[in-house]
Scaffold this motif. Sequence first.
Motif, PDB file in Angstrom:
ATOM      1  N   THR A  85      21.561  67.366  59.947  1.00  0.00           N
ATOM      2  CA  THR A  85      20.543  66.522  59.321  1.00  0.00           C
ATOM      3  C   THR A  85      20.992  65.061  59.327  1.00  0.00           C
ATOM      4  O   THR A  85      22.177  64.767  59.195  1.00  0.00           O
ATOM      5  CB  THR A  85      20.299  66.981  57.863  1.00  0.00           C
ATOM      6  OG1 THR A  85      19.882  68.342  57.880  1.00  0.00           O
ATOM      7  CG2 THR A  85      19.231  66.136  57.187  1.00  0.00           C
ATOM      8  N   ASN A 139      37.686  62.777  60.252  1.00  0.00           N
ATOM      9  CA  ASN A 139      37.243  63.955  61.002  1.00  0.00           C
ATOM     10  C   ASN A 139      35.795  63.880  61.464  1.00  0.00           C
ATOM     11  O   ASN A 139      35.176  64.907  61.767  1.00  0.00           O
ATOM     12  CB  ASN A 139      37.446  65.237  60.170  1.00  0.00           C
ATOM     13  CG  ASN A 139      38.882  65.439  59.756  1.00  0.00           C
ATOM     14  OD1 ASN A 139      39.795  65.174  60.548  1.00  0.00           O
ATOM     15  ND2 ASN A 139      39.095  65.877  58.521  1.00  0.00           N
ATOM     16  N   GLU A 140      35.233  62.668  61.528  1.00  0.00           N
ATOM     17  CA  GLU A 140      33.858  62.505  61.970  1.00  0.00           C
ATOM     18  C   GLU A 140      33.852  62.135  63.453  1.00  0.00           C
ATOM     19  O   GLU A 140      34.508  61.168  63.857  1.00  0.00           O
ATOM     20  CB  GLU A 140      33.180  61.403  61.151  1.00  0.00           C
ATOM     21  CG  GLU A 140      31.680  61.333  61.348  1.00  0.00           C
ATOM     22  CD  GLU A 140      31.025  60.410  60.311  1.00  0.00           C
ATOM     23  OE1 GLU A 140      30.033  60.819  59.699  1.00  0.00           O
ATOM     24  OE2 GLU A 140      31.525  59.286  60.131  1.00  0.00           O
ATOM     25  N   LYS A 176      33.974  58.272  58.943  1.00  0.00           N
ATOM     26  CA  LYS A 176      34.742  58.989  57.941  1.00  0.00           C
ATOM     27  C   LYS A 176      35.821  59.819  58.636  1.00  0.00           C
ATOM     28  O   LYS A 176      35.816  59.990  59.852  1.00  0.00           O
ATOM     29  CB  LYS A 176      33.817  59.914  57.138  1.00  0.00           C
ATOM     30  CG  LYS A 176      32.721  59.194  56.366  1.00  0.00           C
ATOM     31  CD  LYS A 176      31.839  60.211  55.653  1.00  0.00           C
ATOM     32  CE  LYS A 176      30.723  59.527  54.874  1.00  0.00           C
ATOM     33  NZ  LYS A 176      29.835  60.517  54.201  1.00  0.00           N
ATOM     34  N   LEU A 228      28.854  60.498  63.981  1.00  0.00           N
ATOM     35  CA  LEU A 228      28.343  59.147  63.764  1.00  0.00           C
ATOM     36  C   LEU A 228      27.927  58.566  65.109  1.00  0.00           C
ATOM     37  O   LEU A 228      28.741  58.467  66.030  1.00  0.00           O
ATOM     38  CB  LEU A 228      29.413  58.263  63.116  1.00  0.00           C
ATOM     39  CG  LEU A 228      29.000  56.818  62.808  1.00  0.00           C
ATOM     40  CD1 LEU A 228      27.853  56.783  61.795  1.00  0.00           C
ATOM     41  CD2 LEU A 228      30.199  56.013  62.290  1.00  0.00           C
ATOM     42  N   VAL A 260      21.704  61.797  57.580  1.00  0.00           N
ATOM     43  CA  VAL A 260      21.987  61.505  56.169  1.00  0.00           C
ATOM     44  C   VAL A 260      22.049  60.009  55.877  1.00  0.00           C
ATOM     45  O   VAL A 260      21.887  59.593  54.721  1.00  0.00           O
ATOM     46  CB  VAL A 260      23.306  62.165  55.702  1.00  0.00           C
ATOM     47  CG1 VAL A 260      23.166  63.680  55.731  1.00  0.00           C
ATOM     48  CG2 VAL A 260      24.494  61.715  56.536  1.00  0.00           C
ATOM     49  N   GLY A 267      22.030  68.141  65.325  1.00  0.00           N
ATOM     50  CA  GLY A 267      23.345  67.532  65.233  1.00  0.00           C
ATOM     51  C   GLY A 267      24.348  67.999  66.264  1.00  0.00           C
ATOM     52  O   GLY A 267      25.521  67.648  66.202  1.00  0.00           O
ATOM     53  N   ARG A 322      24.265  58.425  60.848  1.00  0.00           N
ATOM     54  CA  ARG A 322      25.244  59.435  60.435  1.00  0.00           C
ATOM     55  C   ARG A 322      24.548  60.795  60.286  1.00  0.00           C
ATOM     56  O   ARG A 322      23.458  60.888  59.708  1.00  0.00           O
ATOM     57  CB  ARG A 322      25.905  59.037  59.119  1.00  0.00           C
ATOM     58  CG  ARG A 322      26.864  60.091  58.555  1.00  0.00           C
ATOM     59  CD  ARG A 322      27.754  59.548  57.451  1.00  0.00           C
ATOM     60  NE  ARG A 322      28.889  58.810  58.012  1.00  0.00           N
ATOM     61  CZ  ARG A 322      29.167  57.534  57.773  1.00  0.00           C
ATOM     62  NH1 ARG A 322      28.371  56.821  56.981  1.00  0.00           N
ATOM     63  NH2 ARG A 322      30.221  56.958  58.314  1.00  0.00           N
ATOM     64  N   VAL A 323      25.206  61.819  60.820  1.00  0.00           N
ATOM     65  CA  VAL A 323      24.662  63.173  60.828  1.00  0.00           C
ATOM     66  C   VAL A 323      25.645  64.113  60.132  1.00  0.00           C
ATOM     67  O   VAL A 323      26.849  64.071  60.402  1.00  0.00           O
ATOM     68  CB  VAL A 323      24.431  63.643  62.281  1.00  0.00           C
ATOM     69  CG1 VAL A 323      24.043  65.110  62.321  1.00  0.00           C
ATOM     70  CG2 VAL A 323      23.371  62.785  62.962  1.00  0.00           C
ATOM     71  N   GLU A 324      25.131  64.953  59.259  1.00  0.00           N
ATOM     72  CA  GLU A 324      25.941  65.992  58.626  1.00  0.00           C
ATOM     73  C   GLU A 324      25.129  67.286  58.568  1.00  0.00           C
ATOM     74  O   GLU A 324      23.963  67.270  58.169  1.00  0.00           O
ATOM     75  CB  GLU A 324      26.353  65.580  57.202  1.00  0.00           C
ATOM     76  CG  GLU A 324      27.318  64.410  57.147  1.00  0.00           C
ATOM     77  CD  GLU A 324      27.659  63.981  55.726  1.00  0.00           C
ATOM     78  OE1 GLU A 324      27.185  64.666  54.788  1.00  0.00           O
ATOM     79  OE2 GLU A 324      28.370  62.968  55.557  1.00  0.00           O
ATOM     80  N   ASN A 325      25.738  68.374  59.009  1.00  0.00           N
ATOM     81  CA  ASN A 325      25.113  69.696  58.939  1.00  0.00           C
ATOM     82  C   ASN A 325      23.722  69.730  59.572  1.00  0.00           C
ATOM     83  O   ASN A 325      22.785  70.325  59.039  1.00  0.00           O
ATOM     84  CB  ASN A 325      25.032  70.174  57.482  1.00  0.00           C
ATOM     85  CG  ASN A 325      26.400  70.288  56.841  1.00  0.00           C
ATOM     86  OD1 ASN A 325      27.340  70.760  57.462  1.00  0.00           O
ATOM     87  ND2 ASN A 325      26.508  69.836  55.592  1.00  0.00           N
TER      88      ASN A 325
END
Length: 420
Positions: A27, A40-41, A38, A2, A29, A414, A22-25
């Motif tokens: 990308t 573990n972010e 969140k 984040l 998001v 990421g 916010r970034v996940e994998n």
Amino acid sequence: MLLKNGHLIDPATKTNEPVDIRVENGTIVELGKDLSAKDNEEVLDLSGLTVAPGLVDTHVHFRDPGLTYKEDIHTGSLAAAKGGFTSVICMANTKPTVDSVGTLKDILTRAQDENIHIYQTASVSYGLSGEKMTNFDALADAGACGFTDDGIPLLDATFCYEAMCKAAELHMPISLHEEDKAFITNNGINAGETSARLGVVGSPAIAEEVMVARDCMLALRSGAAVVIQHISSGNSVELVRTAKKLGADIHAEATPHHFTLTEEALLEHGTLAKMNPPLRTEKDRQEIIQGLKDGTIDLIATDHAPHSTEEKSRPLTEAPSGITGLETSLGLGITSLVKPGYLTLTELLEKMTCNPASLYKLPGGSIQAGAPADFVIFDPDEKWTVTDFASKASNSPFKGAELYGKIHYTICNGKIVYRG
């Protein structure tokens, strides 16, 4: 991950405001205000920093294969990341030339091991001879992003036109090194007051201008997306401006050294200020800046051209042309264009992010949900000094210069790939 409290500038979406990302994998998001972390972010607090799309360079030389004592794919990617670049397009004038599917696939396969996106052009002609066209279809299918004989001009107008038509058929850019060698005694040095003082016969602007004039008209007739590389002459800028008004799909690159320095830099920096096309007059520099302001020049590209210290230590007329440019590009843009008021920061970034990404149909260049998590994070008001280089080479007239725009992070897919 984040990204919190950063100020987002994204020319593609016309965003210029504080935004959390916010970034996940790998990308993006979610974008919004006051997003909560969140479990573990990883949270990156970017208070006081600007977040922009990862920079995109349409014109670099990683010297790989064949000339890796100057640079290689790995050191080139490190230099790019340090300069805020997450996507680069490599030129085809390697040894061997990128004129076969085998050479192209070898480069692209090895590039996948690096932390940034590395794209590769293919040559227009076999062996950069300007005589026989490469197999554009096969090279495009194998992953080439465009075509160029950069470093060597296409002197045969009919051949150049045929290549443009083929590139247009494939909806791919063709980029051109504009230099009529008949006018040139020593390239890399402007034919003008400084060359006269140095007792050297140089390269006059007309050598570029006649080729730009020809190719503007060929671009108009062929319908191809044509890129005039590293434009150096004010008259060339005006020719591109006219061609655009006539309806040509023509684009132009300006390098940081051409909008920052003039031919007089040779007197102070010697061979470190020798590049092709050469640095020209203050009038030319100002007309390049005007072209950047009004959109005639829509790309800022480094022409990153690393050379060894031994090569640059040769006499002026014998040393190779070119400077290493990736690590100073953003700083020079902010220092030479934004701080004097020629461009806004958004306008500068447009020519370094969404414009090149759009032209070459690359996935980066913007910050929105679903886009790659590629960012450059910097402080446009923080000064830094050009000292060490991540490149193998340090052939730059900007060594020791104090510039604005310190880069704090480069993030690609990421992942933090540079931390300053």
